[in-house]
Design a protein around this motif. Structure first.
Motif, PDB file in Angstrom:
ATOM      1  N   LEU A   1       0.829  -1.205   0.000  1.00  0.00           N
ATOM      2  CA  LEU A   1       0.000   0.000   0.000  1.00  0.00           C
ATOM      3  C   LEU A   1       0.862   1.253   0.000  1.00  0.00           C
ATOM      4  CD1 LEU A   1      -2.594  -1.031   2.743  1.00  0.00           C
ATOM      5  CD2 LEU A   1      -2.976  -0.964   0.278  1.00  0.00           C
ATOM      6  N   GLN A   2       0.415   2.231  -0.741  1.00  0.00           N
ATOM      7  CA  GLN A   2       1.008   3.560  -0.708  1.00  0.00           C
ATOM      8  C   GLN A   2       0.138   4.386   0.232  1.00  0.00           C
ATOM      9  OE1 GLN A   2       3.878   4.481  -2.233  1.00  0.00           O
ATOM     10  NE2 GLN A   2       3.642   6.320  -1.016  1.00  0.00           N
ATOM     11  N   ARG A   3       0.718   4.868   1.298  1.00  0.00           N
ATOM     12  CA  ARG A   3      -0.052   5.600   2.295  1.00  0.00           C
ATOM     13  C   ARG A   3       0.283   7.085   2.244  1.00  0.00           C
ATOM     14  NH1 ARG A   3       2.284   1.058   3.763  1.00  0.00           N
ATOM     15  NH2 ARG A   3       1.332  -0.497   5.094  1.00  0.00           N
ATOM     16  N   THR A   4      -0.755   7.897   2.267  1.00  0.00           N
ATOM     17  CA  THR A   4      -0.577   9.337   2.466  1.00  0.00           C
ATOM     18  C   THR A   4      -1.488   9.716   3.623  1.00  0.00           C
ATOM     19  OG1 THR A   4      -2.368  10.026   0.986  1.00  0.00           O
ATOM     20  CG2 THR A   4      -0.200   9.678  -0.024  1.00  0.00           C
ATOM     21  N   THR A   5      -1.436  10.953   4.030  1.00  0.00           N
ATOM     22  CA  THR A   5      -2.295  11.380   5.139  1.00  0.00           C
ATOM     23  C   THR A   5      -3.768  11.375   4.748  1.00  0.00           C
ATOM     24  OG1 THR A   5      -1.918  13.677   4.515  1.00  0.00           O
ATOM     25  CG2 THR A   5      -0.541  12.773   6.289  1.00  0.00           C
ATOM     26  N   ARG A   6      -4.041  11.417   3.469  1.00  0.00           N
ATOM     27  CA  ARG A   6      -5.434  11.492   3.022  1.00  0.00           C
ATOM     28  C   ARG A   6      -5.972  10.240   2.366  1.00  0.00           C
ATOM     29  NH1 ARG A   6      -7.784  16.950   2.036  1.00  0.00           N
ATOM     30  NH2 ARG A   6      -6.531  18.261   3.373  1.00  0.00           N
ATOM     31  N   ARG A   7      -5.088   9.385   1.861  1.00  0.00           N
ATOM     32  CA  ARG A   7      -5.627   8.200   1.193  1.00  0.00           C
ATOM     33  C   ARG A   7      -4.643   7.041   1.181  1.00  0.00           C
ATOM     34  NH1 ARG A   7      -5.483   9.349  -5.293  1.00  0.00           N
ATOM     35  NH2 ARG A   7      -4.523   7.314  -5.415  1.00  0.00           N
ATOM     36  N   VAL A   8      -5.197   5.881   0.891  1.00  0.00           N
ATOM     37  CA  VAL A   8      -4.426   4.650   0.787  1.00  0.00           C
ATOM     38  C   VAL A   8      -4.660   4.108  -0.616  1.00  0.00           C
ATOM     39  CG1 VAL A   8      -4.215   2.295   1.650  1.00  0.00           C
ATOM     40  CG2 VAL A   8      -4.754   4.144   3.237  1.00  0.00           C
ATOM     41  N   SER A   9      -3.588   3.775  -1.314  1.00  0.00           N
ATOM     42  CA  SER A   9      -3.752   3.186  -2.648  1.00  0.00           C
ATOM     43  C   SER A   9      -2.821   1.987  -2.784  1.00  0.00           C
ATOM     44  CB  SER A   9      -3.465   4.226  -3.728  1.00  0.00           C
ATOM     45  OG  SER A   9      -2.146   4.727  -3.584  1.00  0.00           O
ATOM     46  N   LEU A  10      -3.178   1.114  -3.692  1.00  0.00           N
ATOM     47  CA  LEU A  10      -2.399  -0.096  -3.927  1.00  0.00           C
ATOM     48  C   LEU A  10      -1.170   0.180  -4.783  1.00  0.00           C
ATOM     49  CD1 LEU A  10      -5.277  -2.602  -4.698  1.00  0.00           C
ATOM     50  CD2 LEU A  10      -3.616  -2.831  -2.850  1.00  0.00           C
TER      51      LEU A  10
END
Length: 124
Positions: A49-58
């Protein structure tokens, strides 16, 4: 935490797009959810997962792993349901057979014993 549970948590994070939502849904801490995903990533030696403060993406490996997870978890759920159903059916069958055949058998045996007993001891 076992691998199947970690896979289930990972899948739910992907579907919900949020660690917090999954934590709330599973009544556990966000840290536990995060640790489950990190554990998978460590075992696989790949970032899922790529995590940011606003979203999670594969990530790309995460996409492939998610597709396989869904199949594995669906097969696991099917296997558990089949086993549970087989156990329930077996219990119902036994209960049904016991309710149907036992009284007749016991009654017939009881009748034979009574006849044999009365024949033996009434003649004396």
């Amino acid at each position: 935490m076992d691998k199947f549970m970690s896979m289930r948590i990972f899948s739910r994070v992907v579907e919900a797009g949020s660690f917090s939502v999954v934590a709330e849904h599973m009544s556990c801490s966000k840290g536990n959810v995060s640790r489950a995903v990190l554990s998978l990533e460590d075992q696989l030696q790949a970032r899922l997962l790529q995590r940011t403060t606003r979203r999670v993406s594969l990530t790309e490996p995460g996409k492939r792993y998610y597709q396989k997870c869904k199949r594995v978890l669906a097969d696991l759920d099917d296997a558990e349901a089949e086993a549970r159903d087989a156990h329930t059916r077996a219990r119902k069958t036994l209960r049904s057979l016991r309710n149907r055949s036992r009284p007749r058998t016991v009654d017939a045996l009881d009748h034979r014993i009574s006849q044999a007993f009365s024949c033996r001891f009434s003649a004396s």
